[in-house]
Design a protein around this motif. Structure first.
Motif, PDB file in Angstrom:
ATOM      1  N   SER A 107      19.250 -30.639 -33.550  1.00  0.00           N
ATOM      2  CA  SER A 107      17.793 -30.531 -33.518  1.00  0.00           C
ATOM      3  C   SER A 107      17.179 -31.787 -32.904  1.00  0.00           C
ATOM      4  O   SER A 107      17.886 -32.744 -32.568  1.00  0.00           O
ATOM      5  CB  SER A 107      17.256 -30.304 -34.936  1.00  0.00           C
ATOM      6  OG  SER A 107      17.630 -31.370 -35.789  1.00  0.00           O
ATOM      7  N   ASN A 108      15.868 -31.795 -32.787  1.00  0.00           N
ATOM      8  CA  ASN A 108      15.143 -32.902 -32.151  1.00  0.00           C
ATOM      9  C   ASN A 108      14.985 -34.049 -33.151  1.00  0.00           C
ATOM     10  O   ASN A 108      13.888 -34.382 -33.599  1.00  0.00           O
ATOM     11  CB  ASN A 108      13.777 -32.416 -31.674  1.00  0.00           C
ATOM     12  CG  ASN A 108      13.130 -33.369 -30.694  1.00  0.00           C
ATOM     13  OD1 ASN A 108      13.474 -34.549 -30.632  1.00  0.00           O
ATOM     14  ND2 ASN A 108      12.197 -32.865 -29.915  1.00  0.00           N
ATOM     15  N   SER A 110      15.468 -37.202 -32.711  1.00  0.00           N
ATOM     16  CA  SER A 110      15.013 -38.484 -32.173  1.00  0.00           C
ATOM     17  C   SER A 110      13.498 -38.541 -32.088  1.00  0.00           C
ATOM     18  O   SER A 110      12.831 -39.105 -32.953  1.00  0.00           O
ATOM     19  CB  SER A 110      15.654 -38.733 -30.806  1.00  0.00           C
ATOM     20  OG  SER A 110      15.228 -39.969 -30.272  1.00  0.00           O
ATOM     21  N   SER A 139      26.528 -35.224 -31.003  1.00  0.00           N
ATOM     22  CA  SER A 139      25.812 -34.760 -29.814  1.00  0.00           C
ATOM     23  C   SER A 139      26.400 -35.335 -28.533  1.00  0.00           C
ATOM     24  O   SER A 139      26.670 -34.597 -27.577  1.00  0.00           O
ATOM     25  CB  SER A 139      24.328 -35.141 -29.938  1.00  0.00           C
ATOM     26  OG  SER A 139      23.636 -34.823 -28.748  1.00  0.00           O
ATOM     27  N   SER A 203      11.262 -39.727 -24.137  1.00  0.00           N
ATOM     28  CA  SER A 203      10.601 -38.529 -24.641  1.00  0.00           C
ATOM     29  C   SER A 203       9.460 -38.055 -23.744  1.00  0.00           C
ATOM     30  O   SER A 203       9.391 -36.861 -23.406  1.00  0.00           O
ATOM     31  CB  SER A 203      10.097 -38.765 -26.066  1.00  0.00           C
ATOM     32  OG  SER A 203      11.187 -38.902 -26.943  1.00  0.00           O
ATOM     33  N   GLY A 273      16.604 -29.946 -29.694  1.00  0.00           N
ATOM     34  CA  GLY A 273      16.464 -31.218 -29.003  1.00  0.00           C
ATOM     35  C   GLY A 273      16.250 -31.059 -27.506  1.00  0.00           C
ATOM     36  O   GLY A 273      16.436 -29.976 -26.938  1.00  0.00           O
ATOM     37  N   ASN A 275      17.877 -32.723 -25.052  1.00  0.00           N
ATOM     38  CA  ASN A 275      19.043 -32.977 -24.192  1.00  0.00           C
ATOM     39  C   ASN A 275      19.472 -31.747 -23.415  1.00  0.00           C
ATOM     40  O   ASN A 275      20.061 -31.855 -22.340  1.00  0.00           O
ATOM     41  CB  ASN A 275      20.227 -33.477 -25.029  1.00  0.00           C
ATOM     42  CG  ASN A 275      20.111 -34.956 -25.356  1.00  0.00           C
ATOM     43  OD1 ASN A 275      19.216 -35.635 -24.867  1.00  0.00           O
ATOM     44  ND2 ASN A 275      20.998 -35.452 -26.186  1.00  0.00           N
ATOM     45  N   SER A 294      13.600 -24.696 -25.920  1.00  0.00           N
ATOM     46  CA  SER A 294      12.954 -25.864 -26.507  1.00  0.00           C
ATOM     47  C   SER A 294      11.463 -25.622 -26.683  1.00  0.00           C
ATOM     48  O   SER A 294      10.872 -25.995 -27.707  1.00  0.00           O
ATOM     49  CB  SER A 294      13.197 -27.091 -25.622  1.00  0.00           C
ATOM     50  OG  SER A 294      12.545 -28.219 -26.142  1.00  0.00           O
ATOM     51  N   SER A 298       9.666 -25.359 -30.338  1.00  0.00           N
ATOM     52  CA  SER A 298       8.660 -26.390 -30.603  1.00  0.00           C
ATOM     53  C   SER A 298       7.317 -25.769 -30.971  1.00  0.00           C
ATOM     54  O   SER A 298       6.613 -26.271 -31.863  1.00  0.00           O
ATOM     55  CB  SER A 298       8.504 -27.304 -29.381  1.00  0.00           C
ATOM     56  OG  SER A 298       9.696 -27.995 -29.108  1.00  0.00           O
TER      57      SER A 298
END
Length: 317
Positions: A107-108, A110, A139, A203, A273, A275, A294, A298
């Protein structure tokens, strides 16, 4: 809790919309996604990873934080087989299956995770940065080379290509950051500032890249793919509900603290995430599916994250 998360989503979608409009208005060339993805892959993302691990991955941190590290590993062992089974069930294409598996697993943690933890749970943020270390290892040592850069249907790779994908710039930056953190070497201030500045670009540029990739894709057709919604439901609703159902029966104490449970909840309810957009694009792969995945997760997470944390507070804390 809702407003801090909502503000972060506004920032997220503002950059996505900007990237989308810049390409649609022909303010930037069609090759902009290739340039930005290479900057992300060779500069911004490695800088973020290097700075994070050099600061957080110290001997003192590792020895004193074995409990959140162990808890994160347990959650990964729980989520990996489920993610693999669901991705294999809904996708026939091998590459799309790997993108789906990555989206379900990682998951996101970061950008969005850091932002939410700082805004809503600032007293847990330090423990959260330790908690996500094993997820970052997974990851970059497995997710990126095996899933995002893995072979497509009928594609054969020699040993050198496998090694090259494994030791990509992000993995090398992570390994270097681990070494710097363990030996306790303090980076020179100008170098540390430069690394931090480059890492902070990751980001926003990734979100611009998302908008550009979506602008080049057939968004209408992509949004009709039912697999995207299955992944969104599993990633944003099923996983956190399963987590709540399990941990609500576990007693908190010296080995399982409330702050650890909050860290686990954040990991389980965050969207996919970034990536899956940055890495494939840099290597010439189709990132439209990852970008759409994504985007959808989101969007849905604006409502699901506050809802899941509300249920978590009722039944667990």
């Amino acid at each position: 809790m809702f407003l801090p998360i909502f503000y972060q989503m506004i920032i997220l979608f503002a950059f996505i919309v900007i990237g989308y409009l810049l390409l649609k208005c022909k303010a930037i060339p069609k090759s902009a996604d290739e340039v930005l993805s290479k900057m992300e892959n060779y500069l911004f993302l490695p800088a973020l990873v290097l700075g994070t691990y050099a600061e957080k991955c110290t001997l003192e941190t590792l020895f004193s934080a074995w409990k959140p590290l162990t808890f994160a590993c347990i959650l990964l062992l729980f989520i990996l087989p489920i993610s693999y089974g669901i991705a294999k069930w809904i996708y026939r294409d091998e590459y799309l299956r790997k993108i789906g598996q990555y989206g379900l697993t990682i998951s996101n943690i970061s950008f969005m995770g850091n932002a939410i933890m700082l805004a809503v749970f600032p007293n847990v943020f330090l423990e959260y940065t330790i908690f996500i270390l094993p997820i970052g290892f997974l990851s970059y040592l497995w997710g990126v080379p095996a899933l995002l850069l893995g072979r497509e249907d009928g594609e054969k790779r020699n040993a050198w290509e496998i090694v090259k994908n494994l030791f990509n710039p992000t993995v090398l930056a992570m390994l270097l950051g681990v070494v710097i953190g363990i030996i306790g070497w303090q980076l020179p201030q100008p170098l540390a500032t430069a690394i931090k500045g480059a890492g902070s670009c990751m980001s926003p540029v990734a979100m611009l890249l998302t908008g550009i990739v979506i602008a080049k894709a057939d968004l209408g057709e992509a949004l009709l793919q039912w697999q995207l919604y299955v992944i969104s439901i599993v990633r944003l609703i099923v996983y956190p509900l399963l987590y709540i159902a399990v941990v609500m029966w576990l007693p908190t104490g010296a080995y399982l603290t409330e702050s650890m449970l909050i860290c686990g909840m954040a990991f389980m309810c965050l969207p996919m995430g970034l990536n899956a957009i940055v890495i494939p694009t840099a290597y010439g792969k189709d990132a439209s599916h990852g970008a759409t995945m994504s985007l959808i997760t989101s969007i849905f997470s604006i409502g699901t994250i506050p809802l899941m944390f509300w249920l978590f507070q009722i039944f667990v804390t």
